[in-house]
Motif scaffolding. Structure first.
Motif, short mmCIF file in Angstrom:
data_model
loop_
_atom_site.label_atom_id
_atom_site.label_comp_id
_atom_site.label_asym_id
_atom_site.label_seq_id
_atom_site.Cartn_x
_atom_site.Cartn_y
_atom_site.Cartn_z
N ARG A 94 -11.51 3.24 2.42
CA ARG A 94 -10.12 2.78 2.26
C ARG A 94 -9.63 2.25 3.60
O ARG A 94 -9.81 2.89 4.63
N VAL A 95 -9.00 1.09 3.54
CA VAL A 95 -8.54 0.41 4.75
C VAL A 95 -7.02 0.33 4.73
O VAL A 95 -6.42 0.05 3.69
N THR A 96 -6.41 0.57 5.89
CA THR A 96 -4.95 0.44 5.99
C THR A 96 -4.55 -1.02 5.82
O THR A 96 -5.37 -1.92 6.01
N PRO A 97 -3.29 -1.28 5.46
CA PRO A 97 -2.85 -2.66 5.23
C PRO A 97 -3.08 -3.59 6.42
O PRO A 97 -3.35 -4.77 6.23
N GLY B 270 -12.67 -3.10 2.57
CA GLY B 270 -13.17 -1.75 2.38
C GLY B 270 -14.56 -1.73 1.78
O GLY B 270 -15.44 -0.97 2.22
N ARG C 160 -7.26 -7.95 -0.36
CA ARG C 160 -7.87 -8.05 0.96
C ARG C 160 -8.35 -6.68 1.44
O ARG C 160 -9.46 -6.55 1.94
N GLN C 161 -7.53 -5.65 1.27
CA GLN C 161 -7.92 -4.29 1.65
C GLN C 161 -9.14 -3.84 0.86
O GLN C 161 -10.06 -3.24 1.42
N PRO D 171 -3.65 -0.72 -3.03
CA PRO D 171 -4.13 -1.61 -1.97
C PRO D 171 -4.20 -3.06 -2.43
O PRO D 171 -4.36 -3.35 -3.61
N SER D 172 -4.11 -3.97 -1.46
CA SER D 172 -4.20 -5.40 -1.75
C SER D 172 -5.65 -5.78 -2.00
O SER D 172 -6.57 -5.03 -1.69
N ALA E 151 -10.14 2.38 9.01
CA ALA E 151 -10.95 2.47 7.79
C ALA E 151 -11.38 3.93 7.63
O ALA E 151 -11.98 4.51 8.54
N LEU F 106 -5.58 -3.38 8.39
CA LEU F 106 -7.03 -3.39 8.56
C LEU F 106 -7.50 -2.77 9.88
O LEU F 106 -8.61 -3.00 10.32
N PHE G 123 0.83 -1.21 0.00
CA PHE G 123 0.00 0.00 0.00
C PHE G 123 0.86 1.25 0.00
O PHE G 123 0.48 2.26 -0.56
#
Length: 131
Positions: A52-55, A20, A15-16, A12-13, A60, A57, A6
């Motif tokens: 948007r979510v940080t790596p 999200g 998963r993110q 973002p991945s 948010a 998680l 990220f």
């Protein structure tokens, strides 16, 4: 130590993105149903454009806009005031190990689209595009 996707410009991945989107849908439903115990917030119709979510998680950030753009700052303040309650609701609805800390920002994409349309409608820009 491995580089974080990220933060090195890769974006973002999966998963993110998935988490999200799950949070965005849940938050939109909660706000639409008026599940928060605040009549002032429940009177507002708020669009959740993106989350948007940080790596890791743990945070948010929800990008929101009240319908019609009226009361933007009030909407952000009301959402921030109830972020604990919203976090509990989201944590209960989603199957995440931890419910992320919620942050709220104005969704500026609508303003950016209006500005882009305005620029494209200028005579000199239209002329350059047609050439």
């Amino acid at each position: 130590m491995a580089k974080n996707k990220f933060h090195d410009g890769a974006g973002p991945s999966q998963r993110q993105l998935k988490v999200g989107e799950l949070i965005r849908r849940t938050l939109a439903q909660v706000l639409a149903r008026g599940d928060v115990h605040d009549p002032e917030l429940n009177r507002m119709s708020i669009t959740v454009g993106e989350v948007r979510v940080t790596p890791d998680l743990k945070i948010a950030t929800a990008y929101v806009m009240p319908l019609g753009g009226e009361g933007r700052e009030d909407a952000i303040k009301l959402l921030a005031r109830h972020k604990g309650e919203l976090r509990r609701i989201i944590g209960k609805d989603l199957t995440l190990k931890y419910a992320p800390d919620l942050r709220f920002r104005l969704d500026e994409t609508f303003d950016q689209m209006d500005e882009t349309r305005r620029l494209f409608n200028q005579d000199n820009v239209r002329r350059d595009l047609e050439d």
